[in-house]
Design a protein around this motif. Structure first.
Motif, PDB file in Angstrom:
ATOM      1  N   VAL A 157      33.141  49.264  32.958  1.00 27.08           N
ATOM      2  CA  VAL A 157      33.309  47.826  32.739  1.00 27.08           C
ATOM      3  C   VAL A 157      32.534  47.062  33.803  1.00 27.08           C
ATOM      4  N   ILE A 158      31.696  46.128  33.377  1.00 25.77           N
ATOM      5  CA  ILE A 158      31.006  45.231  34.292  1.00 25.77           C
ATOM      6  C   ILE A 158      31.869  43.987  34.472  1.00 25.77           C
ATOM      7  N   LEU A 159      32.230  43.699  35.716  1.00 23.28           N
ATOM      8  CA  LEU A 159      33.022  42.512  36.012  1.00 23.28           C
ATOM      9  C   LEU A 159      32.092  41.343  36.317  1.00 23.28           C
ATOM     10  N   ASN A 160      32.432  40.182  35.783  1.00 24.14           N
ATOM     11  CA  ASN A 160      31.638  38.989  36.037  1.00 24.14           C
ATOM     12  C   ASN A 160      32.044  38.287  37.335  1.00 24.14           C
ATOM     13  N   GLY A 161      33.139  38.731  37.891  1.00 23.46           N
ATOM     14  CA  GLY A 161      33.636  38.136  39.133  1.00 23.46           C
ATOM     15  C   GLY A 161      34.999  38.716  39.453  1.00 23.46           C
ATOM     16  N   ILE A 162      35.692  38.102  40.400  1.00 18.61           N
ATOM     17  CA  ILE A 162      37.043  38.519  40.762  1.00 18.61           C
ATOM     18  C   ILE A 162      38.012  37.807  39.831  1.00 18.61           C
ATOM     19  N   GLY A 163      38.652  38.555  38.938  1.00 17.72           N
ATOM     20  CA  GLY A 163      39.514  37.910  37.958  1.00 17.72           C
ATOM     21  C   GLY A 163      40.597  38.829  37.425  1.00 17.72           C
ATOM     22  N   GLU A 164      41.145  38.445  36.284  1.00 20.25           N
ATOM     23  CA  GLU A 164      42.341  39.090  35.750  1.00 20.25           C
ATOM     24  C   GLU A 164      42.142  40.548  35.362  1.00 20.25           C
ATOM     25  N   GLU A 165      40.895  40.962  35.129  1.00 16.99           N
ATOM     26  CA  GLU A 165      40.675  42.372  34.786  1.00 16.99           C
ATOM     27  C   GLU A 165      41.124  43.310  35.910  1.00 16.99           C
ATOM     28  N   LEU A 166      41.149  42.796  37.137  1.00 13.08           N
ATOM     29  CA  LEU A 166      41.593  43.618  38.257  1.00 13.08           C
ATOM     30  C   LEU A 166      43.077  43.974  38.164  1.00 13.08           C
ATOM     31  N   LEU A 167      43.825  43.235  37.354  1.00 13.87           N
ATOM     32  CA  LEU A 167      45.246  43.535  37.166  1.00 13.87           C
ATOM     33  C   LEU A 167      45.458  44.915  36.547  1.00 13.87           C
ATOM     34  N   GLU A 168      44.401  45.486  35.965  1.00 11.18           N
ATOM     35  CA  GLU A 168      44.502  46.809  35.353  1.00 11.18           C
ATOM     36  C   GLU A 168      44.262  47.934  36.369  1.00 11.18           C
ATOM     37  N   CYS A 169      43.827  47.583  37.579  1.00  5.41           N
ATOM     38  CA  CYS A 169      43.332  48.596  38.519  1.00  5.41           C
ATOM     39  C   CYS A 169      44.423  49.185  39.409  1.00  5.41           C
ATOM     40  N   ASP A 170      44.321  50.496  39.595  1.00  6.09           N
ATOM     41  CA  ASP A 170      45.214  51.204  40.507  1.00  6.09           C
ATOM     42  C   ASP A 170      44.669  51.183  41.936  1.00  6.09           C
ATOM     43  N   ILE A 171      43.349  51.312  42.070  1.00  2.62           N
ATOM     44  CA  ILE A 171      42.706  51.269  43.385  1.00  2.62           C
ATOM     45  C   ILE A 171      41.509  50.328  43.314  1.00  2.62           C
ATOM     46  N   ILE A 172      41.376  49.472  44.327  1.00  2.69           N
ATOM     47  CA  ILE A 172      40.233  48.567  44.429  1.00  2.69           C
ATOM     48  C   ILE A 172      39.485  48.897  45.719  1.00  2.69           C
ATOM     49  N   PHE A 173      38.205  49.232  45.580  1.00  2.00           N
ATOM     50  CA  PHE A 173      37.363  49.592  46.729  1.00  2.00           C
ATOM     51  C   PHE A 173      36.518  48.382  47.135  1.00  2.00           C
ATOM     52  N   LEU A 174      36.626  47.986  48.392  1.00  2.00           N
ATOM     53  CA  LEU A 174      35.762  46.941  48.930  1.00  2.00           C
ATOM     54  C   LEU A 174      34.547  47.621  49.547  1.00  2.00           C
ATOM     55  N   CYS A 175      33.387  47.443  48.919  1.00  2.00           N
ATOM     56  CA  CYS A 175      32.172  48.146  49.345  1.00  2.00           C
ATOM     57  C   CYS A 175      31.039  47.183  49.657  1.00  2.00           C
ATOM     58  N   THR A 176      31.383  45.979  50.039  1.00  2.00           N
ATOM     59  CA  THR A 176      30.376  45.009  50.457  1.00  2.00           C
ATOM     60  C   THR A 176      30.139  45.188  51.958  1.00  2.00           C
ATOM     61  N   PRO A 177      29.147  44.503  52.542  1.00  2.00           N
ATOM     62  CA  PRO A 177      28.968  44.585  53.998  1.00  2.00           C
ATOM     63  C   PRO A 177      30.255  44.210  54.732  1.00  2.00           C
ATOM     64  N   VAL A 178      30.464  44.801  55.897  1.00  2.95           N
ATOM     65  CA  VAL A 178      31.723  44.652  56.643  1.00  2.95           C
ATOM     66  C   VAL A 178      32.124  43.191  56.800  1.00  2.95           C
ATOM     67  N   GLU A 179      31.167  42.325  57.071  1.00 10.84           N
ATOM     68  CA  GLU A 179      31.509  40.927  57.345  1.00 10.84           C
ATOM     69  C   GLU A 179      32.033  40.190  56.116  1.00 10.84           C
ATOM     70  N   TYR A 180      31.844  40.765  54.926  1.00 15.07           N
ATOM     71  CA  TYR A 180      32.317  40.121  53.701  1.00 15.07           C
ATOM     72  C   TYR A 180      33.603  40.736  53.149  1.00 15.07           C
ATOM     73  N   ASN A 181      33.884  41.983  53.504  1.00 14.27           N
ATOM     74  CA  ASN A 181      35.042  42.665  52.921  1.00 14.27           C
ATOM     75  C   ASN A 181      36.339  41.886  53.116  1.00 14.27           C
ATOM     76  N   ALA A 182      36.572  41.413  54.346  1.00 11.18           N
ATOM     77  CA  ALA A 182      37.813  40.689  54.624  1.00 11.18           C
ATOM     78  C   ALA A 182      37.910  39.411  53.788  1.00 11.18           C
ATOM     79  N   GLN A 183      36.754  38.785  53.517  1.00 12.40           N
ATOM     80  CA  GLN A 183      36.763  37.541  52.751  1.00 12.40           C
ATOM     81  C   GLN A 183      37.214  37.766  51.305  1.00 12.40           C
ATOM     82  N   TYR A 184      36.967  38.969  50.770  1.00 13.49           N
ATOM     83  CA  TYR A 184      37.350  39.247  49.389  1.00 13.49           C
ATOM     84  C   TYR A 184      38.851  39.458  49.232  1.00 13.49           C
ATOM     85  N   LEU A 185      39.551  39.726  50.325  1.00 14.68           N
ATOM     86  CA  LEU A 185      40.983  39.999  50.221  1.00 14.68           C
ATOM     87  C   LEU A 185      41.742  38.821  49.604  1.00 14.68           C
ATOM     88  N   SER A 186      41.437  37.616  50.052  1.00  6.12           N
ATOM     89  CA  SER A 186      42.128  36.437  49.521  1.00  6.12           C
ATOM     90  C   SER A 186      41.863  36.256  48.034  1.00  6.12           C
TER      91      SER A 186
END
Length: 213
Positions: free
Chosen positions: A57-86
């Motif tokens: 599945v290609i995601l268009n952004g951070i949205g409701e499709e993530l509700l289906e996920c058991d594990i979410i991997f943050l694989c962006t550069p270190v300085e951005y990973n924390a920003q995606y948490l919110s």
């Protein structure tokens, strides 16, 4: 270390570069039945990953499709990973696990503590890489026999006999891709990797500057 089995069936990757792509490839090789979603800014690379059969599945952004996920991997550069948490937080289903692949752990662990997400986060650092970057250079064997450092939230670095369920889930991922998992306190991880990785760069840089001078 005992063997752990992946029980999670749906995973998402935020960022699909060299490490994220190699991790996704390794998981698909080990468990073709796992459903993988992915999001990154370069759409063409996501389309290639889907064509390769690595993501479903290609995601268009951070949205409701993530509700289906058991594990979410943050694989962006270190300085951005924390920003995606919110952004991810509203789309966590009960029991979902967040992890990352960053080479430094203190900042994201502090952010996890600040946001009260310690119950659903375990840090990770696959100690592998290449002089090349990007999904196009990822392989399903990049992480084989590489150390995969697992950093539980503060106060949860248990002895092997009593690893938490979330730690065991990430240990299962590491073993599935052929890596060698090692559980460390995140502060110890940063001290060790600073000595192993960053110090040689400083020494080499100093030597170059000395010769130039």
């Amino acid at each position: 270390m005992e063997q752990f089995t992946i029980k999670d069936s749906t995973m998402a990757f935020i960022g699909l570069g060299l490490i994220g792509g190699s991790l996704a490839r390794g998981l698909k090789r080990a468990r073709p039945d796992i459903r993988i979603m992915a999001y990154m800014r370069t759409r063409s690379k996501l389309e290639q990953a889907k064509k390769d059969g690595i993501i479903d599945v290609i995601l268009n952004g951070i949205g409701e499709e993530l509700l289906e996920c058991d594990i979410i991997f943050l694989c962006t550069p270190v300085e951005y990973n924390a920003q995606y948490l919110s952004a991810i937080r509203p789309y966590l289903k009960p029991g979902a696990l967040i992890t990352d692949v960053g080479s430094t752990k203190t900042d994201i662990h502090k952010e996890i503590l600040r946001q009260g997400l310690s119950h659903c986060f375990v840090g990770g650092h696959p100690m592998a890489g290449s002089e090349k970057t990007g999904y196009e250079h990822s392989t399903d064997h990049l992480l084989e026999n590489a150390y995969y450092i697992v950093t539980p939230p503060e106060g949860l670095t248990e002895p092997s006999a009593s690893y938490s369920d979330n730690v065991c889930r990430l240990l299962a991922v590491a073993q599935a891709v052929g890596a060698i998992p090692l559980v460390l306190d995140y502060r110890e991880h940063d001290r060790v990797t600073a000595a192993i990785s960053h110090l040689p760069h400083l020494v080499a840089s100093s030597l170059v500057n000395l010769v130039r001078d």
